[in-house]
Design a protein around this motif. Structure first.
Motif, PDB file in Angstrom:
ATOM      1  N   LYS A  35       7.134  13.404   6.782  1.00 31.38           N
ATOM      2  CA  LYS A  35       6.488  13.054   8.092  1.00 31.38           C
ATOM      3  C   LYS A  35       5.353  11.782   7.817  1.00 31.38           C
ATOM      4  CE  LYS A  35       2.635  15.017  11.226  1.00 31.38           C
ATOM      5  NZ  LYS A  35       1.848  15.998  11.327  1.00 31.38           N
ATOM      6  N   ASN A  36       4.786  11.504   6.737  1.00 28.61           N
ATOM      7  CA  ASN A  36       4.083  10.309   6.194  1.00 28.61           C
ATOM      8  C   ASN A  36       5.206   9.309   6.285  1.00 28.61           C
ATOM      9  OD1 ASN A  36       1.588  11.775   6.327  1.00 28.61           O
ATOM     10  ND2 ASN A  36       1.860  12.156   3.965  1.00 28.61           N
ATOM     11  N   ALA A  37       6.229   9.316   5.628  1.00 30.62           N
ATOM     12  CA  ALA A  37       7.186   8.209   5.653  1.00 30.62           C
ATOM     13  C   ALA A  37       7.807   7.687   7.071  1.00 30.62           C
ATOM     14  CB  ALA A  37       8.422   8.497   4.703  1.00 30.62           C
ATOM     15  N   LEU A  38       7.994   8.501   7.819  1.00 26.47           N
ATOM     16  CA  LEU A  38       8.485   8.114   8.976  1.00 26.47           C
ATOM     17  C   LEU A  38       7.310   7.470  10.163  1.00 26.47           C
ATOM     18  CD1 LEU A  38      10.521  11.496   9.861  1.00 26.47           C
ATOM     19  CD2 LEU A  38      11.599   9.073   9.557  1.00 26.47           C
ATOM     20  N   GLU A  39       6.117   7.739   9.827  1.00 23.54           N
ATOM     21  CA  GLU A  39       5.199   7.232  10.780  1.00 23.54           C
ATOM     22  C   GLU A  39       5.304   5.752  11.038  1.00 23.54           C
ATOM     23  OE1 GLU A  39       0.453   8.438  11.940  1.00 23.54           O
ATOM     24  OE2 GLU A  39       1.260   8.289   9.874  1.00 23.54           O
ATOM     25  N   PRO A  40       5.276   4.940   9.971  1.00 25.58           N
ATOM     26  CA  PRO A  40       5.340   3.427  10.234  1.00 25.58           C
ATOM     27  C   PRO A  40       6.632   3.199  11.049  1.00 25.58           C
ATOM     28  CG  PRO A  40       4.696   3.923   7.819  1.00 25.58           C
ATOM     29  CD  PRO A  40       5.134   5.359   8.504  1.00 25.58           C
ATOM     30  N   LYS A  96       5.565   4.510  14.646  1.00 24.59           N
ATOM     31  CA  LYS A  96       4.426   3.947  15.293  1.00 24.59           C
ATOM     32  C   LYS A  96       3.738   2.624  14.988  1.00 24.59           C
ATOM     33  CE  LYS A  96       2.856   8.946  15.634  1.00 24.59           C
ATOM     34  NZ  LYS A  96       1.846   9.923  15.333  1.00 24.59           N
ATOM     35  N   HIS A  97       4.023   2.056  13.662  1.00 23.37           N
ATOM     36  CA  HIS A  97       3.576   0.689  13.567  1.00 23.37           C
ATOM     37  C   HIS A  97       4.066  -0.528  14.409  1.00 23.37           C
ATOM     38  CE1 HIS A  97       1.539  -2.377  11.325  1.00 23.37           C
ATOM     39  NE2 HIS A  97       0.798  -1.422  10.545  1.00 23.37           N
ATOM     40  N   PRO A  98       3.223  -0.859  15.166  1.00 20.65           N
ATOM     41  CA  PRO A  98       3.746  -2.014  15.827  1.00 20.65           C
ATOM     42  C   PRO A  98       4.463  -3.277  15.465  1.00 20.65           C
ATOM     43  CG  PRO A  98       1.412  -2.266  16.038  1.00 20.65           C
ATOM     44  CD  PRO A  98       2.000  -1.073  15.115  1.00 20.65           C
ATOM     45  N   GLU A  99       3.977  -3.436  13.778  1.00 20.50           N
ATOM     46  CA  GLU A  99       4.432  -4.716  13.261  1.00 20.50           C
ATOM     47  C   GLU A  99       5.683  -4.304  12.536  1.00 20.50           C
ATOM     48  OE1 GLU A  99       3.472  -7.728  13.416  1.00 20.50           O
ATOM     49  OE2 GLU A  99       1.112  -7.648  14.003  1.00 20.50           O
ATOM     50  N   GLY A 133       0.905  -1.283  -0.074  1.00 21.89           N
ATOM     51  CA  GLY A 133       0.099  -0.193   0.129  1.00 21.89           C
ATOM     52  C   GLY A 133       1.059   1.245  -0.063  1.00 21.89           C
ATOM     53  N   VAL A 134      -0.084   2.389   0.177  1.00 25.30           N
ATOM     54  CA  VAL A 134       0.685   3.655  -0.007  1.00 25.30           C
ATOM     55  C   VAL A 134       0.500   4.327   1.178  1.00 25.30           C
ATOM     56  CG1 VAL A 134       0.846   5.844  -1.291  1.00 25.30           C
ATOM     57  CG2 VAL A 134       0.497   3.942  -2.672  1.00 25.30           C
ATOM     58  N   ILE A 135       1.397   4.843   1.988  1.00 24.52           N
ATOM     59  CA  ILE A 135       1.458   5.227   3.298  1.00 24.52           C
ATOM     60  C   ILE A 135       0.513   6.639   3.377  1.00 24.52           C
ATOM     61  CG2 ILE A 135       3.475   6.300   3.542  1.00 24.52           C
ATOM     62  CD1 ILE A 135       1.377   4.883   6.354  1.00 24.52           C
ATOM     63  N   GLY A 136       0.842   7.366   2.257  1.00 23.44           N
ATOM     64  CA  GLY A 136       0.277   8.750   2.173  1.00 23.44           C
ATOM     65  C   GLY A 136      -1.200   8.837   1.937  1.00 23.44           C
ATOM     66  N   ASP A 137      -1.700   7.490   1.421  1.00 23.87           N
ATOM     67  CA  ASP A 137      -3.242   7.339   0.699  1.00 23.87           C
ATOM     68  C   ASP A 137      -3.862   6.599   1.862  1.00 23.87           C
ATOM     69  OD1 ASP A 137      -2.777   9.010  -1.368  1.00 23.87           O
ATOM     70  OD2 ASP A 137      -2.424   7.323  -2.695  1.00 23.87           O
ATOM     71  N   ASP A 138      -3.229   5.427   2.314  1.00 23.31           N
ATOM     72  CA  ASP A 138      -3.949   4.267   3.034  1.00 23.31           C
ATOM     73  C   ASP A 138      -3.861   4.599   4.673  1.00 23.31           C
ATOM     74  OD1 ASP A 138      -4.565   3.114   0.586  1.00 23.31           O
ATOM     75  OD2 ASP A 138      -2.677   2.025   0.888  1.00 23.31           O
ATOM     76  N   LEU A 152      -1.709   4.807   8.401  1.00 28.06           N
ATOM     77  CA  LEU A 152      -1.081   3.825   9.319  1.00 28.06           C
ATOM     78  C   LEU A 152      -1.753   2.688   9.357  1.00 28.06           C
ATOM     79  CD1 LEU A 152       1.800   3.613  11.008  1.00 28.06           C
ATOM     80  CD2 LEU A 152       0.451   4.341  12.909  1.00 28.06           C
ATOM     81  N   THR A 153      -3.062   2.782   9.692  1.00 32.10           N
ATOM     82  CA  THR A 153      -4.214   1.470   9.658  1.00 32.10           C
ATOM     83  C   THR A 153      -4.273   0.888   8.298  1.00 32.10           C
ATOM     84  OG1 THR A 153      -5.883   2.642   9.787  1.00 32.10           O
ATOM     85  CG2 THR A 153      -4.883   2.347  11.950  1.00 32.10           C
ATOM     86  N   GLY A 154      -3.921   1.501   7.228  1.00 30.42           N
ATOM     87  CA  GLY A 154      -4.348   0.914   5.902  1.00 30.42           C
ATOM     88  C   GLY A 154      -3.047   0.241   5.280  1.00 30.42           C
ATOM     89  N   ILE A 155      -2.088   0.195   5.696  1.00 31.03           N
ATOM     90  CA  ILE A 155      -0.765  -0.423   4.907  1.00 31.03           C
ATOM     91  C   ILE A 155      -0.801  -1.759   5.068  1.00 31.03           C
ATOM     92  CG2 ILE A 155       0.699   1.905   4.427  1.00 31.03           C
ATOM     93  CD1 ILE A 155       2.314   0.789   6.809  1.00 31.03           C
ATOM     94  N   LEU A 156      -0.118  -2.709   4.517  1.00 32.75           N
ATOM     95  CA  LEU A 156      -0.186  -4.088   4.740  1.00 32.75           C
ATOM     96  C   LEU A 156       1.053  -4.557   5.029  1.00 32.75           C
ATOM     97  CD1 LEU A 156      -2.134  -6.470   4.438  1.00 32.75           C
ATOM     98  CD2 LEU A 156      -1.619  -6.886   2.112  1.00 32.75           C
ATOM     99  N   ILE A 157       1.158  -4.926   6.469  1.00 35.98           N
ATOM    100  CA  ILE A 157       2.376  -5.378   6.945  1.00 35.98           C
ATOM    101  C   ILE A 157       1.919  -6.199   8.438  1.00 35.98           C
ATOM    102  CG2 ILE A 157       3.079  -3.292   8.122  1.00 35.98           C
ATOM    103  CD1 ILE A 157       5.693  -4.335   7.993  1.00 35.98           C
ATOM    104  N   GLY A 158       2.651  -7.279   8.518  1.00 35.74           N
ATOM    105  CA  GLY A 158       1.991  -7.911   9.975  1.00 35.74           C
ATOM    106  C   GLY A 158       1.830  -9.528   9.732  1.00 35.74           C
TER     107      GLY A 158
END
Length: 611
Positions: A302-307, A310-313, A254-259, A261-267
């Motif tokens: 800012k968007n690129a750094l967020e995962p 903050k993303h637990p996975e 996915g695309v972090i800027g569009d989807d 933090l909760t919409g990207i696929l990882i985990g």
């Protein structure tokens, strides 16, 4: 070299090799920025068909390779016979390539555990004797090919319970080879592991063996040649240093800027998300062994750094990334910026991006950057990067494991330096300490590694071997210095290696002094530094140490040698700037002299400490 980097089968490899040998029958072409290698192959089977792939595989990695093939099965005699062709050839590298049947001579299936163990010990000891003989005769690098597991099992899944079985013995022999190679400082060409990945039928055909004693299948020869080419390149410090990663659909789905933090696929719990976790884990493991990680993404930072934050996975965290570039500029420009910030060459970078458009742009604009063709399925990302052999290594040091932290600290220093206008005050604020020792066995592998891979701040780019450095350590009349720089941001690691020998004393590299060097002169045949510490007065501090060591050895003069290469022009004025006087040049070699009588240390911002 561009043709060598195409996907060539055996026949195309042979055609390219023939063309190269016709164009350059006697000398390598101009412009190859590496030291040519003379390889002697000592084998027990037919290996003539390997030679084109060896030469083309080396060229793929920037190495011009000459080859000399010993007589069939006569390796032991040739090593010991001064009249043999190999002694006239004077190889700089010897490859021992033995077939499975030759290795298993002298034992049969009825052997018990004790007999099998004794056979293993004797076989490995015999190989070690040949390694040592090769080193003694030619003072060269030695590579041992592992043994292909060509024999069928006799006992099935628990083959190890039949100690004398050929399959069980070969498995144990390859294990012992690895331990013995580590103990003796020998590199392995691990074709057994490659055959396991590719399938044995890709590497071995019994019919070809019985017809012509060819153990390695012609179809596998391009891979064989590439494996050797990687190893030779790693010897010369030409392995890649940095993995540059895209983000969207490369580290996560996915695309972090569009989807968001909760919409990207990882985990875990999703096959695609788990594939991205596996690739991140592979990248992090590379960083743990010394490969620099960087990010190059078209994103708002800012968007690129967020995962990462903050993303637990997420497996990769922000502190795993030495250089993070996320903006809307083109990726070729950003990759140039990454190389500049890290102070490494573009030919040290590997760029991984899921987008074929971005890959092609970088290939076109930056042909020196390696850009693997990434498949659509992220489950295959790690395998593709690993299979290319970009990060081939020969020795792993403690400093390799700390490389990411060192580069992050360097970026912090550079950021601080950009905000100050008073350079002397800035240098004092770094609280620098240079901790030095003479060459020792603790730093042996790191010394060899640095000498063989440093190209820019390296006055002669003279390469060395473990044996040469051991000789320097044992010679009380040699000058040898290894220097570590520590400041308030952290430990920079070993940042300089300097070595010299008394002229006329038969020491390592003393011949570089030329006719101007006389009794009592120390010839500085090796002087290299890490580019990331330049501009801090390190050069003068290093010279102060050299002067002190020269006086301790009761030398009268220092003879500095500069041999220009395509990459070391930055060092051309070093000796002049340090107060050396020019001597008459000889060919392309410049020599500079400094009288030790009256030479005194000069003040710097660096505290010098003997370690």
């Amino acid at each position: 070299m561009a043709l060598a980097n195409e996907r060539l089968d055996h026949l195309k490899t042979v055609k390219l090799d023939r063309r190269l040998r016709k164009l350059f029958p006697d000398e390598p072409p101009k412009g190859i920025p590496t030291v040519p290698v003379r390889l002697a192959i000592l084998s027990s089977s037919t290996v003539d068909h390997l030679l084109p792939s060896l030469r083309v595989g080396a060229l793929r990695h920037g190495i011009w390779l000459g080859t000399q093939l010993g007589d069939y099965g006569q390796y032991a005699q040739e090593l010991q016979d001064p009249a043999a062709a190999i002694h006239q050839y004077r190889p700089t590298c010897v490859l021992f390539a033995f077939d499975a049947r030759h290795m298993l001579r002298g034992i049969d299936v009825t052997a018990g555990a004790d007999e099998a163990e004794a056979w293993l010990e004797a076989t490995v000891a015999d190989l070690a004797r040949h390694w040592q003989l090769g080193r003694q005769q030619f003072d060269c690098k030695v590579i041992q090919q592992t043994i292909l597991p060509v024999f069928p099992t006799l006992f099935g899944n628990n083959e190890q319970r039949l100690p004398g079985s050929a399959a069980a013995l070969l498995s144990r022999l390859n294990q012992r080879l690895r331990a013995s190679a580590d103990a003796h400082g020998i590199e392995l060409l691990a074709i057994d592991e490659q055959a396991t990945q590719d399938g044995l039928q890709t590497w071995y055909d019994p019919a070809l063996w019985h017809r012509g004693k060819q153990e390695v299948h012609p179809n596998a020869t391009p891979v064989y040649g590439d494996m050797l080419g990687r190893l030779l390149a790693a010897y010369q410090g030409r392995s890649r240093k940095c993995l540059v990663l895209d983000l969207d659909n490369t580290l996560w789905g996915g695309v972090i800027g569009d989807d968001g933090l909760t919409g990207i696929l990882i985990g875990n719990g999703n096959s695609v998300g788990e594939a991205f976790i596996e690739f991140q884990s592979y990248a992090r493991a590379l960083s743990r062994r010394g490969i620099i990680l960087a990010v190059c993404s078209k994103n708002d930072e800012k968007n690129a750094l967020e995962p990462f934050e903050k993303h637990p996975e997420m497996v990769l965290k922000r502190n795993d990334i030495a250089c993070f570039v996320a903006n809307w500029s083109d990726k070729a420009s950003n990759i140039r910026e990454i190389a500049q910030r890290l102070n490494i060459g573009l030919d040290s970078l590997v760029f991984v991006d899921d987008n074929p458009f971005e890959r092609e742009i970088v290939r076109r604009e930056l042909p020196m950057v390696a850009v693997p063709e990434i498949p659509e399925d992220p489950a295959l990302y790690s395998r593709v990067v690993a299979a290319a052999g970009y990060f081939e290594g020969v020795h792993l040091t403690a400093e390799d494991r700390e490389r990411t932290a060192q580069y992050q600290a360097t970026l912090q220093r550079n950021s601080l330096a950009a905000t100050v206008t008073d350079l002397p005050s800035y240098l004092r604020s770094l609280e620098m300490r240079m901790v030095w020792t003479r060459f020792d066995t603790i730093g042996l592998q790191r010394i060899v590694q640095l000498v063989n891979k440093t190209n820019q701040f390296n006055l002669t780019t003279r390469r060395t071997t473990t044996e040469e450095v051991e000789h320097i350590i044992a010679d009380p009349r040699s000058l040898s210095l290894q220097m570590r720089l520590i400041d308030r941001f952290g430990d920079n690691g070993i940042i300089s290696i300097i070595a010299g020998s008394l002229a006329g004393g038969g020491g390592i590299g003393a011949d570089l002094g030329g006719p101007q060097a006389g009794p009592g002169d120390i010839v500085l045949h090796t002087w290299l530094m890490s580019c990331r510490v330049l501009g801090r007065g390190v050069e003068q501090a290093a010279l102060d140490l050299v002067i002190a060591e020269g006086k301790r050895l009761q030398a009268r003069r220092l003879i500095g040698v500069y041999k220009p290469t395509p990459k070391n022009d930055m060092t051309r004025r070093l000796y002049a700037e340090l107060g050396f006087a020019a001597l008459e040049p000889e060919g392309d070699i410049e020599r500079w002299v400094l009288q030790l009588d009256g030479a005194e240390p000069k003040p710097t911002s660096i505290q010098i400490i003997e370690g």
